[in-house]
Write a protein that holds these residues in place. Structure first.
Motif, short mmCIF file in Angstrom:
data_model
loop_
_atom_site.label_atom_id
_atom_site.label_comp_id
_atom_site.label_asym_id
_atom_site.label_seq_id
_atom_site.Cartn_x
_atom_site.Cartn_y
_atom_site.Cartn_z
N ALA A 176 0.85 -1.19 0.00
CA ALA A 176 0.00 0.00 0.00
C ALA A 176 0.89 1.25 0.00
CB ALA A 176 -0.93 -0.01 1.22
N PRO A 177 1.32 1.69 -1.18
CA PRO A 177 2.27 2.81 -1.28
C PRO A 177 1.63 4.20 -1.32
CG PRO A 177 1.95 1.84 -3.43
CD PRO A 177 1.14 1.01 -2.46
N GLY A 178 0.31 4.28 -1.27
CA GLY A 178 -0.37 5.57 -1.34
C GLY A 178 -0.75 6.09 0.03
N HIS A 179 -0.68 7.41 0.18
CA HIS A 179 -1.01 8.07 1.44
C HIS A 179 -1.90 9.27 1.12
CE1 HIS A 179 2.92 6.15 1.67
NE2 HIS A 179 2.71 5.96 2.96
N LEU A 180 -3.17 9.19 1.45
CA LEU A 180 -4.08 10.31 1.20
C LEU A 180 -4.20 11.13 2.49
CD1 LEU A 180 -6.07 11.72 -0.76
CD2 LEU A 180 -7.87 10.36 0.36
N PHE A 181 -3.84 12.38 2.38
CA PHE A 181 -3.90 13.29 3.52
C PHE A 181 -5.03 14.28 3.31
CE2 PHE A 181 0.45 11.86 3.02
CZ PHE A 181 0.79 11.47 4.30
N LEU A 182 -5.86 14.43 4.33
CA LEU A 182 -6.93 15.41 4.28
C LEU A 182 -6.39 16.79 4.62
CD1 LEU A 182 -9.75 13.25 5.89
CD2 LEU A 182 -9.16 13.53 3.47
N ASN A 183 -7.18 17.80 4.41
CA ASN A 183 -6.68 19.18 4.56
C ASN A 183 -6.16 19.50 5.97
OD1 ASN A 183 -9.29 19.10 5.62
ND2 ASN A 183 -9.72 21.21 5.06
N PHE A 184 -6.59 18.79 6.99
CA PHE A 184 -6.12 19.06 8.35
C PHE A 184 -4.93 18.17 8.74
CE2 PHE A 184 -9.61 16.05 8.53
CZ PHE A 184 -9.08 15.02 9.29
N GLU A 185 -4.40 17.41 7.79
CA GLU A 185 -3.29 16.49 8.06
C GLU A 185 -2.01 16.91 7.34
OE1 GLU A 185 -5.51 12.26 8.72
OE2 GLU A 185 -5.50 13.02 6.65
N MET A 186 -1.81 18.19 7.13
CA MET A 186 -0.65 18.66 6.38
C MET A 186 0.66 18.47 7.14
SD MET A 186 -1.65 19.33 3.38
CE MET A 186 -2.91 18.07 3.49
N ASN A 187 0.63 18.47 8.47
CA ASN A 187 1.86 18.18 9.24
C ASN A 187 2.30 16.74 9.02
OD1 ASN A 187 2.16 20.75 10.35
ND2 ASN A 187 0.83 20.26 12.08
N GLU A 188 1.34 15.82 8.99
CA GLU A 188 1.65 14.42 8.72
C GLU A 188 2.19 14.26 7.30
OE1 GLU A 188 -1.12 15.54 10.13
OE2 GLU A 188 -1.45 14.39 11.98
N PHE A 189 1.56 14.96 6.34
CA PHE A 189 2.03 14.92 4.96
C PHE A 189 3.47 15.40 4.86
CE2 PHE A 189 2.19 17.61 0.97
CZ PHE A 189 2.59 16.58 0.14
N ALA A 190 3.77 16.53 5.49
CA ALA A 190 5.14 17.07 5.45
C ALA A 190 6.13 16.09 6.06
CB ALA A 190 5.20 18.42 6.17
N SER A 191 5.75 15.43 7.14
CA SER A 191 6.66 14.48 7.81
C SER A 191 6.94 13.26 6.95
CB SER A 191 6.07 14.04 9.16
OG SER A 191 5.99 15.14 10.03
N ILE A 192 5.90 12.69 6.34
CA ILE A 192 6.10 11.50 5.49
C ILE A 192 6.89 11.90 4.24
CG2 ILE A 192 4.95 9.75 4.09
CD1 ILE A 192 4.23 8.92 6.75
N LEU A 193 6.59 13.07 3.66
CA LEU A 193 7.32 13.52 2.48
C LEU A 193 8.79 13.75 2.82
CD1 LEU A 193 7.56 14.40 -0.45
CD2 LEU A 193 6.71 16.67 0.24
N GLN A 194 9.06 14.40 3.94
CA GLN A 194 10.45 14.62 4.35
C GLN A 194 11.18 13.28 4.47
OE1 GLN A 194 11.04 15.98 8.36
NE2 GLN A 194 13.22 16.30 8.08
N LEU A 195 10.56 12.33 5.12
CA LEU A 195 11.19 11.02 5.29
C LEU A 195 11.41 10.33 3.95
CD1 LEU A 195 12.32 9.20 7.46
CD2 LEU A 195 10.06 8.19 7.70
#
Length: 158
Positions: free
Chosen positions: A91-110
């Protein structure tokens, strides 16, 4: 954060009548090098400026190329936030909702630090990106005007 299989990611694109961004189709684009010491700043800027406060799909398509750079423990620790136990290849996809941008930034950074590659697919489709294991990120936009802020923010990047 919702975790998607590769077929779920394809379905997400099909529902929106979209394809993966590609420079060969004439879409305006711009490329910058990704630098480890700037990975957090880059990921945070993308999360706060590219998403237009809408959901974003982060689809990781390249991993295992630089195994000595991969921090699987940190990745799966972040992924546990969604309570999903599947492996990245399942499962390589990660859908982030508009209030989950900190999580998105963290996974993208990693992902950038791990030497992975994949796509950042905005809900609005105004700007999307491909990031490569070869340490670059390429932004694709509906029009050149959408690239202005990106060019200004990353102008000091090679």
């Amino acid at each position: 954060m919702r975790i998607y299989s590769a077929s779920d990611c394809q379905h997400w694109l099909q529902e929106r009548n979209r394809t993966l961004p590609d420079a060969t189709n004439g879409t305006p684009s711009i490329r910058f090098a990704t630098q480890d010491h700037r990975a957090f700043a880059m990921a945070s800027w993308i999360a706060s400026h590219l998403t237009s406060n809408e959901p974003v799909l982060l689809w990781i398509t390249e991993w295992g190329i630089w195994p000595s750079s991969e921090n699987w423990h940190a990745y799966y620790a972040l992924r546990q936030l969604s309570s999903d136990k599947r492996l990245l290849h399942e499962a390589p996809g990660h859908l982030f909702l508009n209030f989950e941008m900190n999580e998105f930034a963290s996974i993208l950074q990693l992902a950038l630090l791990n030497g992975w590659g994949g796509y950042i697919l905005s809900h609005s489709n105004a700007v999307n990106a491909f990031f490569s294991h070869d340490e670059y990120i390429e932004f694709f936009a509906e029009s050149e005007r959408h690239l202005v802020d990106i060019k200004a923010n990353f102008k000091d990047q090679p």
